[in-house]
Structure formats: structure tokens, C-alpha cells
Motif scaffolding. Structure first.
Motif, PDB file in Angstrom:
ATOM      1  N   LEU A 179      16.963 -20.203 -26.909  1.00  0.00           N
ATOM      2  CA  LEU A 179      16.667 -18.838 -26.286  1.00  0.00           C
ATOM      3  C   LEU A 179      17.682 -18.335 -25.600  1.00  0.00           C
ATOM      4  CD1 LEU A 179      13.028 -19.300 -24.343  1.00  0.00           C
ATOM      5  CD2 LEU A 179      13.445 -18.074 -26.808  1.00  0.00           C
ATOM      6  N   THR A 180      18.551 -17.128 -26.098  1.00  0.00           N
ATOM      7  CA  THR A 180      19.503 -17.094 -25.386  1.00  0.00           C
ATOM      8  C   THR A 180      19.111 -15.608 -24.692  1.00  0.00           C
ATOM      9  OG1 THR A 180      20.285 -15.730 -27.018  1.00  0.00           O
ATOM     10  CG2 THR A 180      20.555 -17.857 -27.097  1.00  0.00           C
ATOM     11  N   SER A 181      20.088 -14.931 -23.497  1.00  0.00           N
ATOM     12  CA  SER A 181      20.682 -14.328 -22.955  1.00  0.00           C
ATOM     13  C   SER A 181      21.932 -13.633 -23.571  1.00  0.00           C
ATOM     14  CB  SER A 181      20.627 -14.913 -21.257  1.00  0.00           C
ATOM     15  OG  SER A 181      21.094 -13.626 -20.887  1.00  0.00           O
ATOM     16  N   SER A 182      21.201 -11.951 -23.480  1.00  0.00           N
ATOM     17  CA  SER A 182      22.177 -11.143 -23.720  1.00  0.00           C
ATOM     18  C   SER A 182      23.363 -11.349 -23.010  1.00  0.00           C
ATOM     19  CB  SER A 182      21.878  -9.389 -24.068  1.00  0.00           C
ATOM     20  OG  SER A 182      20.672  -9.530 -22.921  1.00  0.00           O
ATOM     21  N   PRO A 334      13.472 -20.795 -18.257  1.00  0.00           N
ATOM     22  CA  PRO A 334      11.989 -20.687 -18.666  1.00  0.00           C
ATOM     23  C   PRO A 334      11.526 -21.983 -17.315  1.00  0.00           C
ATOM     24  CG  PRO A 334      12.371 -20.913 -21.286  1.00  0.00           C
ATOM     25  CD  PRO A 334      13.782 -20.624 -20.295  1.00  0.00           C
ATOM     26  N   SER A 335      10.441 -21.150 -16.915  1.00  0.00           N
ATOM     27  CA  SER A 335      10.054 -22.067 -15.785  1.00  0.00           C
ATOM     28  C   SER A 335       8.644 -21.980 -15.244  1.00  0.00           C
ATOM     29  CB  SER A 335      10.880 -22.365 -14.529  1.00  0.00           C
ATOM     30  OG  SER A 335      10.730 -20.918 -13.242  1.00  0.00           O
ATOM     31  N   VAL A 336       8.358 -23.059 -14.081  1.00  0.00           N
ATOM     32  CA  VAL A 336       6.223 -22.694 -14.457  1.00  0.00           C
ATOM     33  C   VAL A 336       7.003 -21.350 -13.367  1.00  0.00           C
ATOM     34  CG1 VAL A 336       6.634 -23.738 -12.065  1.00  0.00           C
ATOM     35  CG2 VAL A 336       4.477 -23.936 -12.885  1.00  0.00           C
ATOM     36  N   GLY A 337       5.900 -20.437 -13.663  1.00  0.00           N
ATOM     37  CA  GLY A 337       5.407 -19.271 -13.043  1.00  0.00           C
ATOM     38  C   GLY A 337       4.608 -19.514 -11.593  1.00  0.00           C
ATOM     39  N   PRO A 338       5.041 -18.374 -10.966  1.00  0.00           N
ATOM     40  CA  PRO A 338       3.645 -17.760  -9.486  1.00  0.00           C
ATOM     41  C   PRO A 338       2.204 -18.252  -9.783  1.00  0.00           C
ATOM     42  CG  PRO A 338       4.796 -16.269 -10.076  1.00  0.00           C
ATOM     43  CD  PRO A 338       5.472 -17.305 -11.105  1.00  0.00           C
ATOM     44  N   CYS A 339       2.242 -18.371 -11.196  1.00  0.00           N
ATOM     45  CA  CYS A 339       0.561 -18.265 -11.679  1.00  0.00           C
ATOM     46  C   CYS A 339       0.241 -19.621 -11.266  1.00  0.00           C
ATOM     47  CB  CYS A 339       0.680 -17.777 -12.870  1.00  0.00           C
ATOM     48  SG  CYS A 339       1.543 -18.085 -13.817  1.00  0.00           S
ATOM     49  N   CYS A 340       1.482 -20.287 -11.591  1.00  0.00           N
ATOM     50  CA  CYS A 340       0.506 -21.829 -11.738  1.00  0.00           C
ATOM     51  C   CYS A 340       0.912 -22.930 -10.971  1.00  0.00           C
ATOM     52  CB  CYS A 340       1.084 -22.600 -13.246  1.00  0.00           C
ATOM     53  SG  CYS A 340       0.493 -21.055 -14.620  1.00  0.00           S
ATOM     54  N   PHE A 341       2.184 -22.163 -10.286  1.00  0.00           N
ATOM     55  CA  PHE A 341       2.962 -23.307  -9.421  1.00  0.00           C
ATOM     56  C   PHE A 341       2.408 -23.785  -7.979  1.00  0.00           C
ATOM     57  CE2 PHE A 341       6.767 -24.558  -6.485  1.00  0.00           C
ATOM     58  CZ  PHE A 341       6.695 -26.147  -7.004  1.00  0.00           C
ATOM     59  N   SER A 393      11.612 -10.685 -13.480  1.00  0.00           N
ATOM     60  CA  SER A 393      10.567  -9.175 -14.077  1.00  0.00           C
ATOM     61  C   SER A 393      11.637  -8.220 -13.400  1.00  0.00           C
ATOM     62  CB  SER A 393       9.873  -8.892 -12.740  1.00  0.00           C
ATOM     63  OG  SER A 393       9.532  -9.188 -12.082  1.00  0.00           O
ATOM     64  N   LYS A 394      12.574  -8.511 -12.656  1.00  0.00           N
ATOM     65  CA  LYS A 394      13.472  -7.462 -12.110  1.00  0.00           C
ATOM     66  C   LYS A 394      14.736  -7.278 -13.565  1.00  0.00           C
ATOM     67  CE  LYS A 394      15.298  -6.874  -8.332  1.00  0.00           C
ATOM     68  NZ  LYS A 394      15.797  -7.009  -7.107  1.00  0.00           N
ATOM     69  N   SER A 395      15.143  -8.368 -14.678  1.00  0.00           N
ATOM     70  CA  SER A 395      15.689  -7.661 -15.286  1.00  0.00           C
ATOM     71  C   SER A 395      15.628  -7.795 -16.620  1.00  0.00           C
ATOM     72  CB  SER A 395      16.587  -9.517 -15.418  1.00  0.00           C
ATOM     73  OG  SER A 395      15.675 -10.656 -16.481  1.00  0.00           O
ATOM     74  N   ASP A 396      15.898  -6.854 -17.546  1.00  0.00           N
ATOM     75  CA  ASP A 396      15.491  -6.571 -18.633  1.00  0.00           C
ATOM     76  C   ASP A 396      15.758  -8.188 -19.233  1.00  0.00           C
ATOM     77  OD1 ASP A 396      18.991  -5.662 -18.883  1.00  0.00           O
ATOM     78  OD2 ASP A 396      18.936  -7.572 -20.817  1.00  0.00           O
ATOM     79  N   GLN A 397      14.240  -7.853 -20.671  1.00  0.00           N
ATOM     80  CA  GLN A 397      14.157  -9.249 -21.538  1.00  0.00           C
ATOM     81  C   GLN A 397      14.571  -9.687 -22.557  1.00  0.00           C
ATOM     82  OE1 GLN A 397      12.037 -10.830 -18.962  1.00  0.00           O
ATOM     83  NE2 GLN A 397      12.778 -10.030 -17.702  1.00  0.00           N
ATOM     84  N   ASN A 398      14.989 -11.244 -22.829  1.00  0.00           N
ATOM     85  CA  ASN A 398      15.273 -11.014 -23.839  1.00  0.00           C
ATOM     86  C   ASN A 398      15.073 -12.208 -24.245  1.00  0.00           C
ATOM     87  OD1 ASN A 398      17.839 -10.850 -25.705  1.00  0.00           O
ATOM     88  ND2 ASN A 398      18.051 -12.810 -24.848  1.00  0.00           N
ATOM     89  N   GLN A 399      14.634 -12.322 -25.582  1.00  0.00           N
ATOM     90  CA  GLN A 399      13.653 -13.780 -26.073  1.00  0.00           C
ATOM     91  C   GLN A 399      13.221 -14.907 -24.850  1.00  0.00           C
ATOM     92  OE1 GLN A 399      15.460 -16.006 -28.705  1.00  0.00           O
ATOM     93  NE2 GLN A 399      16.954 -14.655 -29.302  1.00  0.00           N
ATOM     94  N   ASN A 400      12.178 -14.090 -24.019  1.00  0.00           N
ATOM     95  CA  ASN A 400      10.895 -14.867 -23.373  1.00  0.00           C
ATOM     96  C   ASN A 400      12.114 -16.083 -22.502  1.00  0.00           C
ATOM     97  OD1 ASN A 400       8.859 -12.948 -24.973  1.00  0.00           O
ATOM     98  ND2 ASN A 400       9.364 -15.176 -26.191  1.00  0.00           N
ATOM     99  N   LEU A 401      12.476 -15.348 -21.434  1.00  0.00           N
ATOM    100  CA  LEU A 401      12.960 -16.508 -20.892  1.00  0.00           C
ATOM    101  C   LEU A 401      12.161 -16.535 -19.115  1.00  0.00           C
ATOM    102  CD1 LEU A 401      16.460 -15.026 -21.255  1.00  0.00           C
ATOM    103  CD2 LEU A 401      16.340 -17.443 -21.851  1.00  0.00           C
TER     104      LEU A 401
END
Length: 433
Positions: A179-182, A334-341, A393-401
Motif C-alpha cells: 500500500l502506498t500514499s499519493s 493501517p492500524s487497529v481502529g476505534p471499532c476494535c481497540f 478519515s480526514k484525508s483523501d483515501q488511497n489504497q485502504n491506509l
């Protein structure tokens, strides 16, 4: 008591008389171990230290047929490579979750066997050795000056045997994916790994695990092969690769200065040198300054987040290379999200005090915590421009970061989901040469 017994017949020169001795030995081994030992493995093949005599002779074929006709309880593992044979046995041991192993081998081969074990196993496994009561093929083995030593040439042969075999293995669970960032310009090579395309086969470590420890069953040789494949795909030199020595704090290693025993961030302005941060729920961060041509990485777990490891890395870039805050780019992997941590309420309160939106169900015994939001808040308060931060979520998304590692078992490793035997992905960056 050993859970498995490995009987080493590698490199033995066979004849009619020795066949008889070998079979008597196997019968004795079975009598002594079959009651208490779950598995008996026989390793049989031409050793890389033996002369190549071409095709099997009649007596050797007779011996092979005899081995295959052994009573139930023995399993013959035969391969042209000692590394392949041991690795196949390792897979069988891991499948059965066995860790206590006895190896029966000749005195001449004991030191060699120990080198193979050191390369292909970890401290999870417990080995003991017993002399195989044979004196066969001694004249056909190039003995070391001392029986308990391995020469540099022998060591190199063993390492090459292991590397060659591991390189031949297919990637598992799909293609290697980075996964990379633009946000990061082409001045740099960077990326965040997923769990596909590597050779690690254990369920919670498969397949692109990039970290080995004494507590896991994935040896350094396997992790190194995964890294070699990553380097080839991404375009960097795996020999110029530095991985963070995680301490879950805020220490930074400025490359070129003395390396600390442990640290959670690295910065460098050396071209062609790859720096990497581990992550498996913890947040891997990549930093780049295209103006001063400097970069860095950080490992930010919840403790490191509160201790300010992200801004500690930024401050190191500013202090060491003259970077300006407005030029520094930061990508959150990618990291654990507030849904699971979740964290205990007392620990979660520190995040609530940082910003109430970082915590959900704050009055529960174990509130849900958003370390990604907390990281962005701390970076912005430290002077990093909001548009120069990507991966939430505040930034534009690229490849599921911004995907949650725990929620996506097909893509990522996760400590929260998988327990203590979890695999690790990395975030990495380097300055192009």
C-alpha cells in the motif's frame, strides 16, 4: 519426554551389512520411544557434504524400500536438500503444535545439525541430542578438524542450502501487495505491507510476516526471505534495511549516531537506506521531507501515542536536518481502529483528556479508543499542516491506509484479533539513490 524423535540418516553410505544394522537400530528406537513419543521421523537423503555418486545403488534402493515398509509410527522424509527435509518436518511439528524434539544423529553430524536448527527454528522449540549408535559412512564424510565445530565453508553451504530452498517456495495467500500514499513524492520509495505473498505458513503468521522473535515459530531465515521478496518488489536493498527496536515509548535513533538498545523512531538523510516501523494494530508512521530530502518512521502504540513519539520523530527531523514543519509529510499506515481497540478506563481517560472524540463509551470499564485521531491531533498541535497528514478519515483515501487491521484478517496481521502469536507488517521509506 520428547514429543517427536528425528532419526538422521543423511549422508550414510549404505551397503547390505549397514542396512541390517540400521534396521536393528530403528527397531530399538521404536521400542524405546513409541510408547511415549507421538511421532518418529526418519530423515534420509544424500547430504550436501557427501560425494555425489549418481543414482542409488542396489543396496541403497533396498534400504529405501525397507524404510518405506517400516511399521506404523515411522514416517520417512526424504529430499535432496537437508534444509528442505528439516523444513518439511518443521511444518509437520507445527501442524501438531509440538515443540519438544529429540534428534538422533551420528557424532560427525551433530554440529552440522545444530547449525540447521539454529537457522530454521526458534526458542519455542526444545531440542535434545542422542548419539545414533552407528559408525557408518565415516570415510565418506569430510570431517571438521574437531567434531563439534563447523567450518566457515560448511556454514556457508548450510546457509546457501536454506536460502535456495526458501526462495523456491511459492508465495501464500495471494500476491505480494504494498500500500502506498499519493502524498509521498517519487523522491522516496515507501509503502505499507499487507499479509499476502510471503512464505510464512503458520495460521496467525501467514504469509508475509516480517518479524521473528524467540516467542514465535517463524525463524529469522523465513522472515529474511519475506524481506528479500519485499525488497525486490519495492526496489530497495535488503542489506541496507533497519527495523525499529520497539520499546513502546518515544525514543528516536538518528541514523549515523550511536544506535540505542531500543527506540520507536528512526530518522535519516542517507540515500538508499531503508528504515521501517513494525505494526500489527500499533500505528506505523512514515515521515518525508522532499525539500531537505530526509525521512523517518515511527511505531506508535497507545503508550507511544500518549508519549508523543510522532512529534519526537518530527522534532528529530527539524533538529538534525534543518527540516521545516510546513515541509514535513506524514502518512499513517493501517492500524487497529476505534471499532476494535479498547483500553481500561484509567488509560482511556488520557485520550479523552486529549480530545473527547478520541474515546467512545468513556464511562464503560473498557472504552473504545481512536489512536489515529489522537495522532493527527498531536501532529497538528505540533505544527504539521493538516493537509500534510494522510491515512485517516480526514484525508483523501488511497489504497485502504485507514482500514482497521483487526477487522480485515485477509489483509492484515492483528495482535488484538490473533493473540500473542501474531504476525507483523511494516511501514517503510527510503530516499532514492
Amino acid at each position: 519426554m520428547a514429543e517427536a524423535v528425528l532419526i538422521d540418516f543423511f549422508g550414510l553410505k549404505l551397503n547390505s551389512q549397514s542396512n541390517c544394522v540400521l534396521l536393528k537400530t530403528l527397531n530399538a528406537v521404536q521400542y524405546l520411544h513409541a510408547t511415549n513419543t507421538k511421532f518418529l521421523y526418519i530423515m534420509h537423503c544424500c547430504n550436501l557434504r557427501c560425494e555425489n555418486d549418481g543414482e542409488h545403488g542396489d543396496s541403497e534402493l533396498e534400504m529405501i524400500n525397507s524404510l518405506r515398509a517400516l511399521p506404523v509410527g515411522f514416517e520417512v522424509i526424504s529430499n535432496s536438500s537437508m534444509a528442505a527435509t528439516l523444513y518439511i518436518i518443521k511444518q509437520k511439528l507445527d501442524e501438531k503444535n509440538l515443540s519438544s524434539i529429540k534428534i538422533m544423529t551420528t557424532l560427525q553430524r551433530k554440529a552440522l545439525m545444530k547449525v540447521f536448527i539454529d537457522q530454521l527454528f526458534t526458542d519455542v522449540y526444545h531440542f535434545e541430542f542422542e548419539d545414533l549408535p552407528l559408525d557408518l559412512g565415516k570415510s565418506h564424510i569430510k570431517e571438521s578438524i574437531e567434531l563439534n565445530t563447523v567450518t566457515n565453508q560448511e556454514l556457508e553451504e548450510i546457509q546457501n542450502d536454506i536460502k535456495t530452498y526458501l526462495r523456491s517456495l511459492p508465495g501464500l495467500k495471494g500476491e505480494l501487495t504494498i500500500l502506498t500514499s499519493s502524498l509521498i513524492p517519487d523522491t522516496f520509495i515507501h509503502g505499507f505491507t499487507t499479509r499476502t505473498g510471503g512464505i510464512s505458513y503458520l495460521p496467525t503468521l501467514s504469509s508475509f510476516n516480517l518479524f521473528s522473535s524467540a516467542k514465535r515459530r517463524d525463524p529469522k531465515a523465513v522472515v529474511q526471505e519475506n524481506l528479500r521478496r519485499l525488497a525486490q518488489a519495492a526496489g530497495f536493498d535488503s542489506e541496507k534495511f533497519h527495523r525499529i527496536k520497539t520499546d513502546h515509548a518515544n525514543g528516536i535513533w538518528i541514523m549515523g549516531k550511536k544506535e540505542p538498545d531500543s527506540y520507536d523512531g528512526i530518522t535519516t538523510n542517507q540515500r538508499g537506506v531503508t528504515v521501517a516501523a513494525l505494526g500489527a494494530d500499533c500505528l506505523p508512521l512514515v515521515f518525508a521531507d522532499p525539500v531537505k530530502k530526509a525521512c523517518g518512521v515511527a511505531h506508535s502504540g497507545w503508550r507511544g501515542t500518549l508519549l508523543g513519539v510522532a512529534m519526537a520523530t518530527v522534532n528529530a527531523l527539524v533538529a538534525e536536518y534543518g527540516c521545516r514543519l510546513e515541509d514535513i509529510l506524514v502518512v499513517m499506515g493501517p492500524s487497529v481502529g476505534p471499532c476494535c481497540f479498547t483500553l481500561p478506563r484509567d488509560s482511556a481517560k488520557a485520550f479523552y483528556n486529549l480530545d473527547p472524540q478520541c474515546v467512545r463509551l468513556v464511562d464503560s470499564p473498557n472504552p473504545y479508543v481512536d489512536i489515529r485521531r489522537a495522532t493527527r491531533i498531536l501532529l497538528e498541535r505540533g505544527g504539521i499542516l493538516p493537509q500534510n497528514i494522510q491515512g485517516d478519515s480526514k484525508s483523501d483515501q488511497n489504497q485502504n491506509l485507514d482500514l482497521c487491521t483487526s477487522c480485515h484478517p485477509d489483509m492484515f496481521f492483528s495482535h488484538v484479533r490473533d493473540g500473542i502469536n501474531f504476525g507483523s507488517q511494516i511501514g517503510f521509506i527510503l530516499i532514492r539513490e
